[in-house]
Design an enzyme around this catalytic site. Structure first.
Site, mmCIF file in Angstrom:
data_model
loop_
_atom_site.group_PDB
_atom_site.id
_atom_site.type_symbol
_atom_site.label_atom_id
_atom_site.label_comp_id
_atom_site.label_asym_id
_atom_site.label_seq_id
_atom_site.Cartn_x
_atom_site.Cartn_y
_atom_site.Cartn_z
ATOM 1 N N ASP A 31 0.936 -1.288 -0.093
ATOM 2 C CA ASP A 31 -0.036 0.041 0.034
ATOM 3 C C ASP A 31 0.928 1.171 0.025
ATOM 4 O OD1 ASP A 31 -3.350 0.303 0.992
ATOM 5 O OD2 ASP A 31 -2.033 2.142 1.173
ATOM 6 N N LYS A 211 -20.230 -8.114 -11.339
ATOM 7 C CA LYS A 211 -20.196 -7.312 -9.921
ATOM 8 C C LYS A 211 -20.993 -6.186 -10.026
ATOM 9 C CE LYS A 211 -18.771 -5.797 -6.034
ATOM 10 N NZ LYS A 211 -17.427 -5.769 -5.377
ATOM 11 N N CYS A 267 -20.087 0.493 -1.604
ATOM 12 C CA CYS A 267 -20.426 -0.226 -2.690
ATOM 13 C C CYS A 267 -21.780 0.221 -3.628
ATOM 14 C CB CYS A 267 -20.454 -1.702 -2.686
ATOM 15 S SG CYS A 267 -18.863 -2.308 -2.424
HETATM 16 C C1 UDX Z 1 -22.343 -5.092 -0.496
HETATM 17 C C2 UDX Z 1 -22.530 -6.366 -1.233
HETATM 18 O O1 UDX Z 1 -23.516 -6.962 -0.409
HETATM 19 C C3 UDX Z 1 -21.380 -7.266 -1.425
HETATM 20 O O2 UDX Z 1 -21.573 -8.327 -1.842
HETATM 21 C C4 UDX Z 1 -20.248 -6.412 -2.305
HETATM 22 O O3 UDX Z 1 -19.197 -6.934 -2.479
HETATM 23 C C5 UDX Z 1 -20.131 -4.987 -1.658
HETATM 24 O O4 UDX Z 1 -21.315 -4.364 -1.333
HETATM 25 P P1 UDX Z 1 -21.935 -4.142 1.731
HETATM 26 O O5 UDX Z 1 -21.931 -2.921 1.100
HETATM 27 O O6 UDX Z 1 -20.775 -4.569 2.535
HETATM 28 O O7 UDX Z 1 -21.710 -5.251 0.449
HETATM 29 O O8 UDX Z 1 -23.124 -4.305 2.833
HETATM 30 P P2 UDX Z 1 -24.781 -4.964 2.481
HETATM 31 O O9 UDX Z 1 -24.557 -5.830 3.574
HETATM 32 O O10 UDX Z 1 -24.743 -5.400 0.887
HETATM 33 O O11 UDX Z 1 -25.478 -3.544 2.606
HETATM 34 C C6 UDX Z 1 -25.375 -2.344 1.912
HETATM 35 C C7 UDX Z 1 -26.403 -1.303 2.478
HETATM 36 O O12 UDX Z 1 -27.695 -1.914 2.117
HETATM 37 C C8 UDX Z 1 -26.313 -1.025 3.908
HETATM 38 O O13 UDX Z 1 -26.662 0.331 3.927
HETATM 39 C C9 UDX Z 1 -27.623 -1.844 4.656
HETATM 40 O O14 UDX Z 1 -28.101 -1.342 5.611
HETATM 41 C C10 UDX Z 1 -28.751 -1.705 3.314
HETATM 42 N N1 UDX Z 1 -29.538 -2.822 3.227
HETATM 43 C C11 UDX Z 1 -29.087 -4.304 3.155
HETATM 44 C C12 UDX Z 1 -30.945 -2.489 3.523
HETATM 45 O O15 UDX Z 1 -31.180 -1.255 3.826
HETATM 46 N N2 UDX Z 1 -31.787 -3.667 3.609
HETATM 47 C C13 UDX Z 1 -31.449 -4.860 3.235
HETATM 48 O O16 UDX Z 1 -32.397 -5.717 3.329
HETATM 49 C C14 UDX Z 1 -30.277 -5.327 2.972
#
Ligand code: UDX
Length: 456
Positions: A31, A211, A267
């Site tokens: 890094d 993705k 993401c």
């Molecule tokens: C996401 C994808 O799930 C993962 O596969 C990818 O590699 C990166 O992006 P992440 O951003 O870590 O992962 O979190 P995730 O659990 O997917 O939640 C994303 C957002 O959606 C959060 O703000 C969460 O609170 C929200 N969310 C998720 C909801 O509001 N409702 C849900 O039912 C699920």
């Protein structure tokens, strides 16, 4: 034994490197951030991710894991080099590829034998092909006899569960035009193959797009259920029951149907914007993804308006104290990127409310990254402290520990007892609901909503 290099020690790179070292590979992580590398060499993780500290210590002790700031060293040491640097959004929503380009330049500069370059960063469709052409001409130009091959291997790990997701992913996607690269990556992931985890081998463009398509689909799913939640409130229905009933259809599945204050994180907001941008550049308007983005913005605004209209007088929140629980965009992480909490705190403090916050992990990051909001935020050491003399509690993140607070003591210490449960943690909990003027998301069956003035 194949040697591995990782460029970029963010959530993806660091977790991936630590897991590959755990599988017995010799892994060099690089890094440009000197401070980060110094801490990592001492076994200290710069991010909070359950299980990561243990893997880092294990890797350092066994000697399988090493850290460097030298691009030359990581390229020199490794047969397979994963690029896992950030691809932040530019102002127009497109992905900023500056850091990926820098990594590719270093690889071209220092390569001295065959290398496989694996792109883990989320990249607009076509980027890997461009890099393959760049490496081909760089190597041809130098007159060397080795080959630098490119593969796309998108990462699906979720923050907060990143280590377990990396140890046991839902699938392994390998995009490449080269059989040799495919075989090499299959060897890197042989543990997953042995465990029966499905593999999909495809071309570069499809892997890149999987993705974006997967993340955008999940964002659409969340925006859809949030939209249904707002409608449920108007027509007397309950979103938890609606989601449950929808999820019983296995074509829909019960996952990602949790209504809330809108999605955040590193993401979904970035990848949906970037996919819309790729669509525009390719002459395809992506109406569904655009609608998910718009609905997410509306959801955050609706939460803010609800709190503000309930507690304000003449549009102002001066004299009101609001406790906000949860800054991280989801539980079990300290990441506050694109968190809906930011929008809500900004809106409430903008109208004059005093904000007292508590988050089990997100506060350090907020102190560092929210200079604009810090003057109007008081950081507290517990849920209880934040609620003292508050008019309302707003739950923005569903941390499990919020279920275990002493609600009697908390309600007793508040000036007025409003609870805005933006994650529906207590939608089914009559005891908690009974102590407060309770506002969940998407529960139209309870219409007895008071404003602060009516309640006084
Ligand atoms: C996401 C994808 O799930 C993962 O596969 C990818 O590699 C990166 O992006 P992440 O951003 O870590 O992962 O979190 P995730 O659990 O997917 O939640 C994303 C957002 O959606 C959060 O703000 C969460 O609170 C929200 N969310 C998720 C909801 O509001 N409702 C849900 O039912 C699920």
């Amino acid at each position: 034994m194949i040697t591995i290099g990782i460029i970029g020690t963010g959530y993806v790179g660091l977790v991936h490197g630590a897991v590959l070292a755990h599988y017995g590979f010799q892994v060099t992580c690089m890094d440009v951030d000197d401070y980060k590398i110094t801490r990592l060499r001492e076994g200290e993780s710069p991010i909070y991710e359950p299980g990561l500290d243990k893997l880092l210590k294990e890797g350092l002790q066994s000697g399988a894991l090493s850290f460097t700031t030298s691009a030359e060293q990581v390229v020199h040491n490794s047969d397979v080099i994963f690029i896992a640097v950030g691809t932040p959004s530019k102002m127009d929503g497109s992905a900023d590829l500056r850091y990926v380009r820098e990594a590719a330049l270093s690889i071209a500069q220092y390569a001295d034998r065959d290398k496989l370059v694996v792109l883990k960063s989320t990249l607009p469709v076509g980027t890997c092909g461009t890099f393959q052409r760049y490496f081909d001409s760089a190597v041809a130009g130098s007159g060397a006899a080795y080959r630098i091959e490119v593969a796309s291997n998108p990462e699906f790990l979720r923050q907060g569960q990143a280590v377990s997701d990396a140890l046991s992913p839902s699938r392994v996607i390998i995009g490449t035009e080269s059989e040799h690269a495919e075989r090499l990556l299959q060897s890197v992931y042989s543990v997953h193959a042995d465990a029966g985890i499905p593999f999909l081998c495809t071309n570069l463009e499809s892997a890149e797009m999987i993705k974006y398509a997967a993340n955008s689909f999940l964002a659409v799913k969340i925006s859809f259920i949030n939209e249904m939640a707002l409608l449920a409130e108007k027509v007397g229905a309950n979103i938890s029951h609606i989601a449950q009933g929808m999820g019983m259809d296995e074509r829909i599945s019960p996952h990602f149907l949790q209504a809330g204050p809108g999605y955040g994180g590193s993401c979904f907001p970035k990848d949906t914007q970037a996919l819309v941008d790729v669509g525009r550049r390719s002459g395809e308007e992506l109406y569904v993804v655009q609608a998910a983005i718009a609905a997410n913005k509306k959801q955050k605004q609706t939460m803010l308006d609800r709190i503000s209209e309930t507690l304000s007088y003449g549009g102002s929140l001066k004299g009101r104290t609001i406790a906000v629980w949860g800054l991280a965009f989801k539980p079990d992480t300290d990441d506050i990127r694109e968190t809906p909490s930011y929008d809500v705190i900004q809106g409430l403090s903008g109208k004059g409310a005093a904000i007292r916050v508590y988050c089990p992990q997100g506060m350090k990051q907020a102190v560092r990254l929210w200079p604009d909001l810090n003057p109007s935020i008081e950081y507290c050491i517990s849920e209880e402290e934040s609620a003292i003399q508050a008019d309302a509690i707003v739950i923005m993140t569903e941390w499990e520990q919020f279920r275990r607070v002493d609600w009697n003591a908390i309600a007793g210490s508040m000036r007025s007892s409003f609870l805005f449960d933006c994650r529906n943690m207590f939608g089914q909990d009559k005891a908690v609901r009974g102590r407060f003027h309770y506002y969940g998301v998407g529960d139209g069956s309870d219409r007895r909503h008071y404003t602060l003035r009516e309640a006084q």
